[in-house]
Enzyme design. Structure first.
Site, PDB file in Angstrom:
ATOM      1  N   ALA A  63      -5.132   5.392  -4.379  1.00 29.98           N
ATOM      2  CA  ALA A  63      -5.917   6.621  -4.248  1.00 29.98           C
ATOM      3  C   ALA A  63      -4.941   7.778  -4.062  1.00 29.98           C
ATOM      4  O   ALA A  63      -3.813   7.585  -3.623  1.00 29.98           O
ATOM      5  CB  ALA A  63      -6.840   6.514  -3.041  1.00 29.98           C
ATOM      6  N   GLY A 106      -5.983   1.498  -4.254  1.00 31.99           N
ATOM      7  CA  GLY A 106      -7.169   1.744  -5.064  1.00 31.99           C
ATOM      8  C   GLY A 106      -7.002   1.273  -6.489  1.00 31.99           C
ATOM      9  O   GLY A 106      -7.983   0.998  -7.191  1.00 31.99           O
ATOM     10  N   GLU A 109      -7.911  -2.292  -6.422  1.00 28.29           N
ATOM     11  CA  GLU A 109      -9.354  -2.354  -6.159  1.00 28.29           C
ATOM     12  C   GLU A 109     -10.167  -2.048  -7.410  1.00 28.29           C
ATOM     13  O   GLU A 109     -11.176  -2.685  -7.690  1.00 28.29           O
ATOM     14  CB  GLU A 109      -9.714  -1.410  -5.014  1.00 28.29           C
ATOM     15  CG  GLU A 109      -9.133  -1.911  -3.686  1.00 28.29           C
ATOM     16  CD  GLU A 109      -9.285  -0.903  -2.592  1.00 28.29           C
ATOM     17  OE1 GLU A 109      -8.656   0.175  -2.686  1.00 28.29           O
ATOM     18  OE2 GLU A 109     -10.002  -1.176  -1.621  1.00 28.29           O
ATOM     19  N   GLU A 129      -2.076  -0.413   1.955  1.00 25.89           N
ATOM     20  CA  GLU A 129      -2.644   0.682   2.729  1.00 25.89           C
ATOM     21  C   GLU A 129      -2.205   0.700   4.199  1.00 25.89           C
ATOM     22  O   GLU A 129      -2.096   1.760   4.797  1.00 25.89           O
ATOM     23  CB  GLU A 129      -4.173   0.633   2.677  1.00 25.89           C
ATOM     24  CG  GLU A 129      -4.778   1.068   1.364  1.00 25.89           C
ATOM     25  CD  GLU A 129      -4.879  -0.056   0.338  1.00 25.89           C
ATOM     26  OE1 GLU A 129      -4.198  -1.088   0.477  1.00 25.89           O
ATOM     27  OE2 GLU A 129      -5.649   0.129  -0.627  1.00 25.89           O
TER      28      GLU A 129
END
Ligand code: T1G
Length: 695
Positions: A63, A106, A109, A129
C-alpha cells in the site's frame, strides 16, 4: 493522462496493468482503477478472464504508506482495501495475478484476492507490515494461512519474513513459476482456467483452533521476545489465530480492527517515519543524481587497530580488495588474524558466500598499500597531528586520483584536507564499531570536497550495505555531537544520587539498546574524555571535570580495563561495582554536589532533551540536511529504537512546548548548557513538527 491502472484486451482476456511508479504502491487511485477494471470485466460477455500485472520493475510492493500518517492523525478517512479485494475475489470470472519483483504487503494481498498466481523467477513475496508497525490490512492475515498454511503464514506475518517464488510454489501460495514471458503465460493460464477459485473458500490448510496458539513453534513469548515492546507482531499473531478460529468475514473484521488499532498507534507513525527517513538521506543538497561516482577497485586501509580491521572487513565482505598497512609488525599480524577470523565468522553465519570476499594484503610500507589504490582510509589514533602526517604521506604516495578518507569521529576534515594537494578528493568516512556490522556511515563533507567525491562516498556506502548520512564538518559531526550532552547529563545525574544502573536502565527500559554509561565503558571513558576536552576547548559548555575523569585517572577506562562504571568479568559481562557508589558520594561531598532521589522519567527528560536540543542546534548550523537525518543516525548507529522514530520524531511525540519549558527552566537554573535552540523554540511557537524540518 491515463490513471495508474490501464486495461487492454487480448481477445477474451482483459489485461489489467498497474502503472504507479516507483513501486506500483496501492494508492486510492490504483484501488479505484482496479474497481473500474473489475466492473469492465463483469460487464462484458466477451471477457472470459482477467490478468493483473505490474509495469516496471515490480508488481505491487505494498500500500502507499505515504497515505497513512494523515489517516492516523484523523485528517483522512480510512482506506477500505477490502472493498476492492472482495470485488476481485468475487468476480465471477477467473482472475490471474502475474507476479514479479517484490510482491509485498498489499501487493501480496491483491495477488491472494486473485484466483490464481504465477510468478517470474526471482520474485520475492511477503507481508512485512510489522516492520512499519502495522499488520496486513487487506485480508492478508485471513488469506495467507488458507494458501500457505497457518504455520508458515504466521512466521511471514508476525516476523515480516519474505520468501522466494520456489518456496511459494511448494507452499501452494502460487500456482506456477513462469519459464518465459510472464504476462503471456498468465494469459494462457487464464484461458485454460475453467472457473474462479476464491481463496476465502480454502480452509484445508488452517490448523484447528485448539492447536492454533502454538503453531509453527511461534508463540506469544517468541514474538514478544523478537520484537520487544512492539505491538504489531502480537496483533498479527491474534489476526492469524482469528483465521483459524472464525469464519472468513469475522476473521476479516478482526483483522480490520487490529489493523486500525496499529495504524492509530505511535509505533506505526514512528516506523513509517523511520522508513522514509532512511530513504531521504540519499538526497543531498548540491549533489545531482547524475553526478558520476568513481568505482572503488582497491582500498588501502592505514591502521591495523580495531577500527582499521573492522573497516577492512567491511570492504572485503563487499568484494573489494584491501591492502592494510600498520607501522607495527605485531599490529599487522594481529590484524591479519582478526580479519581472517571475522571473515570466517561471516561465512559460517551465511552473511557472505565463501570466496566472494575481496583479497587481503597486509603490507609493511605505506607505498605498498597505496599502489593502485582508488581509495585510502586512515584509521589511526584519534589525534589531529598524527592524522595530518598520515594524510601528507598518503598524498605523496597514492595515485593522483585516489580519494583520501579519514575515519575520524570528531576531527576537522578541512584541516586534514589542507595537509594534501587534493582537498577536493578528501572526505570523512566515519564508521561505527564494529565497522563490518554497524549500518551507519557518517560521510563528512569538507569545504572543498567535490560532488564526485561525495557521490563516490555515497555509492561506496551502498556497496558496503551501509546507510550513509552526510554531515557538515563541525566538531562531533552529527552522532557524537549530540551524544556528548546526552552522556554529560547521564554522568551528572550519576553523581547527584542516581546509581549508574538506574541511569542506564531509565534509558534501556525505554528502548535504547544500551545505557549511556555502559556505552562509555564500551567505547572507552578515555575516548570520551578526549572528546569532551576538545569540545570544551572549542567552546561547548561542559563541566571542566566530571567523575569520569576520576575513573580515567584510576585507569578504570571501561570494558578494556575490566572496570569503569561497572566491573567486567573475563567475558566483559558487566557487574555492579559495590565500592563505586561510596566513591561517587565522597566525590560529590568533596565538591558540594547535592544528592537526591531521581525518577526514571526525569533521567530520561534530562538526557533525551539534551540530545534533542543539540540536534536542533546542529540543524541551525547547517551541519545536517534535514531533521530526519538525525533520526537515521541514531537508529542506525546509536541503538535508538526505530519504533520510537529517532530523537527528533520523539521530540514531536513528547511535544516541543513541553521540551522548551524544561529547557528554559534548566537554562535559568544551570546556565548555557541548556540554552534552548532557536529552531526548537520556533517550531514550538509555530506548532511545526521539528522532525519534518529540512534546510
Ligand atoms: N509506499 C510508498 N512509497 C514507497 C513504498 C510504499 N509502500 N515502498 C517504497 N516506496 C518508495 C520509496 O520511498 C522510494 O521513494 C522508492 O519507492 C524506492 O524505494 C494494506 C498496510 C519495495 C523492497 O513494507 O521494502 O501494504 O525515495 O529506495 O531499495 O496490508 O521500497 O525514490 O522517492 O526502498 O528498490 C507494505 C516497503 C506496505 C514495502 C524496494 N510494503 N518498501 O526497495 O527502493 S503497508 C512494504 C520496500 C501495506 C497493506 C499494508 C522497498 C522495496 P523515493 P527504495 P528499493
Amino acid at each position: 493522462m491515463p490513471g495508474p491502472v490501464v486495461t487492454s484486451r487480448q481477445d477474451s482476456i482483459l489485461l489489467i496493468m498497474i502503472d504507479n511508479p516507483p513501486v506500483n504502491a496501492l494508492s486510492r487511485e490504483v484501488l479505484a482503477g482496479l474497481d473500474a477494471a473489475m466492473q469492465e470485466a463483469a460487464g462484458s460477455e466477451e471477457i472470459a478472464a482477467a490478468v493483473i500485472f505490474g509495469a516496471g520493475s515490480t508488481f505491487v510492493a505494498g500500500a502507499d504508506v505515504r497515505a497513512f500518517p494523515p489517516i492516523a492523525r484523523g485528517e483522512r478517512p480510512m482506506i477500505d482495501f477490502n472493498a476492492t479485494m472482495n470485488r476481485v475475489e468475487n468476480l465471477g470470472k477467473p482472475v490471474v495475478a502475474a507476479l514479479h519483483g517484490t510482491v509485498l504487503g498489499g501487493g501480496l494481498e491483491l495477488a491472494m484476492a486473485c484466483h490464481y498466481r504465477i510468478a517470474a523467477p526471482g520474485t520475492t513475496l511477503g507481508q512485512p507490515e510489522v516492520k512499519l508497525g502495522l499488520i496486513p490490512g487487506a485480508g492478508g492475515t485471513q488469506r495467507l494461512p488458507r494458501l500457505a498454511g497457518a504455520g508458515r503464514a504466521l512466521e511471514m506475518i508476525a516476523l515480516g519474513e519474505t520468501i522466494g517464488e520456489r518456496e511459494a510454489l511448494e507452499l501452494g501460495l502460487i500456482d506456477a513459476v513462469a519459464s518465459g514471458g510472464l504476462v503471456e503465460e498468465a494469459v494462457e493460464f487464464a484461458r485454460r482456467a475453467e472457473k474462479p477459485r476464491r481463496t476465502r473458500d480454502h480452509d484445508a490448510k488452517l490448523v484447528d483452533p485448539e492447536q492454533a496458539e502454538s503453531i509453527a513453534a511461534l508463540d506469544r513469548d517468541t514474538v514478544a521476545k523478537k520484537f520487544k515492546w512492539q505491538v504489531a507482531p502480537l496483533a498479527a499473531l491474534d489476526a492469524v489465530l482469528a483465521a483459524c478460529r472464525l469464519p472468513f468475514e469475522e476473521g476479516l473484521a478482526t483483522e480490520a480492527r487490529l489493523f486500525e488499532e496499529c495504524l492509530r498507534g505511535p509505533q506505526a507513525a514512528a516506523l513509517i517515519h523511520s522508513f522514509f527517513a532512511e530513504r531521504a538521506v540519499t538526497k543531498v543538497a548540491g549533489l545531482k543524481r547524475e553526478t558520476a561516482a568513481r568505482e572503488i577497485e582497491r582500498a588501502a586501509i592505514i591502521g591495523g587497530g580495531t577500527m582499521g580491521r573492522g573497516i577492512a572487513c567491511a570492504f572485503l565482505a563487499a568484494g573489494i580488495p584491501v591492502t592494510l598497512y600498520d607501522a607495527e609488525q605485531a599490529a599487522r599480524e594481529a590484524a591479519a588474524r582478526s580479519i581472517r577470523e571475522t571473515l570466517d565468522g561471516l561465512i559460517s553465519k551465511g552473511r557472505i558466500k565463501p570466496g566472494s570476499h575481496g583479497t587481503l594484503s597486509i603490507v609493511e610500507t605505506m607505498e605498498e598499500a597505496a599502489a593502485g589504490a582508488s581509495l585510502a582510509v586512515e584509521a589511526v589514533f584519534e589525534d589531529a597531528a598524527i592524522k595530518r602526517s598520515v594524510f601528507q604521506a598518503l598524498d605523496a604516495v597514492t595515485p593522483a586520483d585516489c580519494l583520501l578518507a579519514s575515519n575520524t569521529s570528531t576531527l576537522d576534515i578541512d584541516e586534514l584536507a589542507a595537509a594534501t594537494r587534493r582537498p577536493e578528493r578528501v572526505v570523512g568516512l566515519h564508521f561505527f564499531s564494529p565497522a563490518h556490522i554497524m549500518r551507519l556511515l557518517e560521510v563528512v563533507r569538507g569545504r572543498e570536497t567535490s560532488p564526485e567525491t561525495l557521490a563516490t562516498a555515497l555509492a561506496l556506502a551502498k556497496r558496503l550495505r551501509k546507510t550513509a548520512v552526510v554531515s557538515g564538518n563541525r566538531y562531533g559531526f552529527i552522532g557524537n555531537r549530540m551524544f556528548m550532552p546526552y552522556r554529560e547529563q547521564a554522568v551528572e545525574i550519576a553523581t547527584e544520587g542516581a546509581s549508574p544502573a538506574l541511569v542506564d536502565q531509565a534509558l534501556t527500559n525505554w528502548g535504547m539498546a544500551m545505557g549511556p554509561l555502559a556505552v562509555g565503558d564500551l567505547s572507552g571513558l578515555d575516548v570520551f574524555r578526549l572528546m569532551r576536552r576538545e569540545a570544551i576547548r572549542l567552546g561547548f559548555h561542559y563541566e571542566a571535570e566530571t567523575f569520569e575523569d576520576i575513573l580515567c585517572e584510576q585507569g578504570r577506562t571501561g570494558q578494556k580495563a575490566g572496570a569503569g562504571w561497572y566491573l567486567y568479568d573475563a567475558k566483559r559481562k558487566a557487574l555492579p561495582d559495590a565500592d563505586l557508589q561510596r566513591e561517587i558520594r565522597e566525590y560529590a561531598a568533596g565538591r558540594g554536589i547535592p544528592q537526591r532521589v531521581w525518577s526514571c522519567r526525569e533521567i530520561r527528560q534530562r538526557t533525551l532533551f539534551a540530545l534533542i536540543n543539540e540536534g536542533a542546534r546542529l540543524l541551525e548550523e547547517g551541519v545536517a540536511e534535514r531533521a530526519s537525518d538525525l533520526d537515521v543516525v541514531y537508529i542506525c548507529g546509536y541503538g535508538f529504537p526505530a519504533w520510537r522514530g529517532g530523537p527528533m520524531h520523539t521530540a514531536d511525540v513528547v511535544g516541543l512546548p513541553v521540551i522548551l519549558d524544561v529547557l528554559t527552566r534548566l537554562y535559568d537554573e544551570q546556565g548555557p548548557f541548556w540554552r534552548p535552540s532557536e529552531l526548537l523554540s520556533e517550531c514550538a511557537r509555530t506548532g511545526r513538527r521539528i522532525a519534518s524540518w529540512t534546510r
